[in-house]
Motif scaffolding. Structure first.
Motif, PDB file in Angstrom:
ATOM      1  N   ALA A 123      54.568  35.613  38.705  1.00  0.00           N
ATOM      2  CA  ALA A 123      54.451  37.055  38.659  1.00  0.00           C
ATOM      3  C   ALA A 123      52.464  37.489  38.031  1.00  0.00           C
ATOM      4  O   ALA A 123      52.245  36.438  37.075  1.00  0.00           O
ATOM      5  N   ILE A 124      51.879  38.495  37.845  1.00  0.00           N
ATOM      6  CA  ILE A 124      50.759  37.904  37.308  1.00  0.00           C
ATOM      7  C   ILE A 124      50.643  39.205  36.272  1.00  0.00           C
ATOM      8  O   ILE A 124      51.215  40.359  35.934  1.00  0.00           O
ATOM      9  N   ASN A 125      49.095  39.259  35.986  1.00  0.00           N
ATOM     10  CA  ASN A 125      48.933  40.013  34.692  1.00  0.00           C
ATOM     11  C   ASN A 125      47.746  39.998  35.539  1.00  0.00           C
ATOM     12  O   ASN A 125      46.591  40.162  34.761  1.00  0.00           O
ATOM     13  N   ILE A 126      47.633  41.382  36.165  1.00  0.00           N
ATOM     14  CA  ILE A 126      45.610  41.723  36.515  1.00  0.00           C
ATOM     15  C   ILE A 126      44.974  42.241  35.580  1.00  0.00           C
ATOM     16  O   ILE A 126      43.637  42.184  35.619  1.00  0.00           O
ATOM     17  N   ASP A 127      45.781  43.117  34.859  1.00  0.00           N
ATOM     18  CA  ASP A 127      44.312  44.093  32.819  1.00  0.00           C
ATOM     19  C   ASP A 127      44.220  42.106  32.906  1.00  0.00           C
ATOM     20  O   ASP A 127      43.193  41.947  32.517  1.00  0.00           O
ATOM     21  N   HIS A 128      45.216  41.018  32.625  1.00  0.00           N
ATOM     22  CA  HIS A 128      44.195  40.175  31.663  1.00  0.00           C
ATOM     23  C   HIS A 128      43.521  38.961  32.968  1.00  0.00           C
ATOM     24  O   HIS A 128      41.914  38.475  32.492  1.00  0.00           O
ATOM     25  N   ILE A 129      43.704  39.563  34.006  1.00  0.00           N
ATOM     26  CA  ILE A 129      43.118  38.448  34.898  1.00  0.00           C
ATOM     27  C   ILE A 129      41.416  39.544  35.001  1.00  0.00           C
ATOM     28  O   ILE A 129      40.238  38.842  35.005  1.00  0.00           O
ATOM     29  N   ARG A 130      41.776  40.611  35.117  1.00  0.00           N
ATOM     30  CA  ARG A 130      40.422  41.719  35.401  1.00  0.00           C
ATOM     31  C   ARG A 130      39.312  41.403  34.208  1.00  0.00           C
ATOM     32  O   ARG A 130      38.453  41.604  34.372  1.00  0.00           O
ATOM     33  N   LYS A 131      40.012  40.917  32.958  1.00  0.00           N
ATOM     34  CA  LYS A 131      38.839  40.627  31.838  1.00  0.00           C
ATOM     35  C   LYS A 131      38.664  39.690  31.360  1.00  0.00           C
ATOM     36  O   LYS A 131      37.517  39.304  30.339  1.00  0.00           O
ATOM     37  N   SER A 132      38.915  38.603  32.295  1.00  0.00           N
ATOM     38  CA  SER A 132      38.537  37.313  32.335  1.00  0.00           C
ATOM     39  C   SER A 132      37.517  37.182  33.036  1.00  0.00           C
ATOM     40  O   SER A 132      37.092  37.545  34.040  1.00  0.00           O
ATOM     41  N   LYS A 133      36.512  35.980  32.664  1.00  0.00           N
ATOM     42  CA  LYS A 133      35.749  35.903  33.576  1.00  0.00           C
ATOM     43  C   LYS A 133      35.714  34.703  35.015  1.00  0.00           C
ATOM     44  O   LYS A 133      34.986  33.751  35.577  1.00  0.00           O
ATOM     45  N   LEU A 134      37.243  34.444  34.528  1.00  0.00           N
ATOM     46  CA  LEU A 134      37.358  33.388  36.384  1.00  0.00           C
ATOM     47  C   LEU A 134      37.142  34.273  37.448  1.00  0.00           C
ATOM     48  O   LEU A 134      37.689  36.147  37.761  1.00  0.00           O
ATOM     49  N   LYS A 135      37.129  33.446  38.726  1.00  0.00           N
ATOM     50  CA  LYS A 135      37.078  34.540  39.467  1.00  0.00           C
ATOM     51  C   LYS A 135      38.883  33.209  40.386  1.00  0.00           C
ATOM     52  O   LYS A 135      38.501  32.371  40.819  1.00  0.00           O
ATOM     53  N   ILE A 136      39.638  34.482  40.194  1.00  0.00           N
ATOM     54  CA  ILE A 136      40.749  34.142  41.480  1.00  0.00           C
ATOM     55  C   ILE A 136      40.914  34.405  42.637  1.00  0.00           C
ATOM     56  O   ILE A 136      40.598  36.152  43.149  1.00  0.00           O
ATOM     57  N   SER A 137      41.139  33.815  43.948  1.00  0.00           N
ATOM     58  CA  SER A 137      40.754  33.782  45.236  1.00  0.00           C
ATOM     59  C   SER A 137      41.689  35.245  45.587  1.00  0.00           C
ATOM     60  O   SER A 137      43.126  35.257  44.730  1.00  0.00           O
ATOM     61  N   SER A 138      41.744  35.677  45.919  1.00  0.00           N
ATOM     62  CA  SER A 138      42.774  36.940  46.126  1.00  0.00           C
ATOM     63  C   SER A 138      44.052  36.659  47.253  1.00  0.00           C
ATOM     64  O   SER A 138      44.931  37.410  47.045  1.00  0.00           O
ATOM     65  N   GLN A 139      43.383  35.475  48.148  1.00  0.00           N
ATOM     66  CA  GLN A 139      44.411  34.914  48.398  1.00  0.00           C
ATOM     67  C   GLN A 139      46.124  34.247  47.452  1.00  0.00           C
ATOM     68  O   GLN A 139      47.469  34.474  47.915  1.00  0.00           O
ATOM     69  N   LEU A 140      45.471  34.198  46.456  1.00  0.00           N
ATOM     70  CA  LEU A 140      46.799  33.472  45.587  1.00  0.00           C
ATOM     71  C   LEU A 140      47.665  34.911  44.922  1.00  0.00           C
ATOM     72  O   LEU A 140      48.864  34.721  45.186  1.00  0.00           O
ATOM     73  N   LEU A 141      46.764  35.633  44.599  1.00  0.00           N
ATOM     74  CA  LEU A 141      46.790  36.938  43.946  1.00  0.00           C
ATOM     75  C   LEU A 141      48.245  37.865  44.833  1.00  0.00           C
ATOM     76  O   LEU A 141      48.654  38.588  44.321  1.00  0.00           O
ATOM     77  N   GLN A 142      47.302  37.992  46.351  1.00  0.00           N
ATOM     78  CA  GLN A 142      49.324  38.535  46.604  1.00  0.00           C
ATOM     79  C   GLN A 142      50.081  37.744  46.762  1.00  0.00           C
ATOM     80  O   GLN A 142      51.205  39.168  47.316  1.00  0.00           O
TER      81      GLN A 142
END
Length: 148
Positions: A123-142
């Motif tokens: 599972a992911i916490n999209i808010d923490h991901i958005r606040k980061s400087k990381l570029k995470i593939s949408s394929q992974l997040l899906q």
């Protein structure tokens, strides 16, 4: 849908072999290894540092399975520390906008492993991901499942 299945197979295949029972730790390591392929840290460090300070069993399995592995021409290192990590696996994740954290979403991690229908998922916490400087593939997040 077809892409999601292919990506899921990429996560499991490097460490799973036919007719062999694979431990939960081995599957977690397979996920962690493949996360490296779908995240851009935008740095030029010569290696990827995966920090696992709290879970000795997981760290041992990761050390063994990731020995001599490379991603994007970078060596993958498994380390027992909490700072200067690309990926930090801990239930007490430090707050950093340049480290992908795996642990309890309730404690501030970006990703959390969970077993759903006898299968390891995340599972992911999209808010923490958005606040980061990381570029995470949408394929992974899906591929993430809802927590709850």
């Amino acid at each position: 849908m077809k892409k999601a299945i292919v990506i899921l197979l990429l996560f499991i295949c490097p460490f799973a072999y036919a007719n062999e029972i694979v431990s939960e730790e081995s599957l977690e390591v397979a996920y962690i290894f493949n996360f490296l392929k779908f995240v851009d840290w935008q740095d030029s460090r010569p290696s990827y540092d995966i920090c696992i300070p709290d879970d000795e069993d997981l760290r041992e399995v990761a050390t063994e399975l990731l020995k001599n592995k490379t991603v994007n021409d970078r060596q993958v290192n498994v380390i027992d520390r909490t700072e200067n990590c690309h990926i930090l696996v801990s239930n007490n994740p430090s707050s950093s906008d340049t480290t992908l954290t795996i642990g309890s979403l309730d404690q501030g991690a970006m990703f959390e492993f969970m077993v759903v229908d006898n299968k390891l998922k995340f599972a992911i916490n999209i808010d923490h991901i958005r606040k980061s400087k990381l570029k995470i593939s949408s394929q992974l997040l899906q591929l993430a499942v809802p927590k709850g």
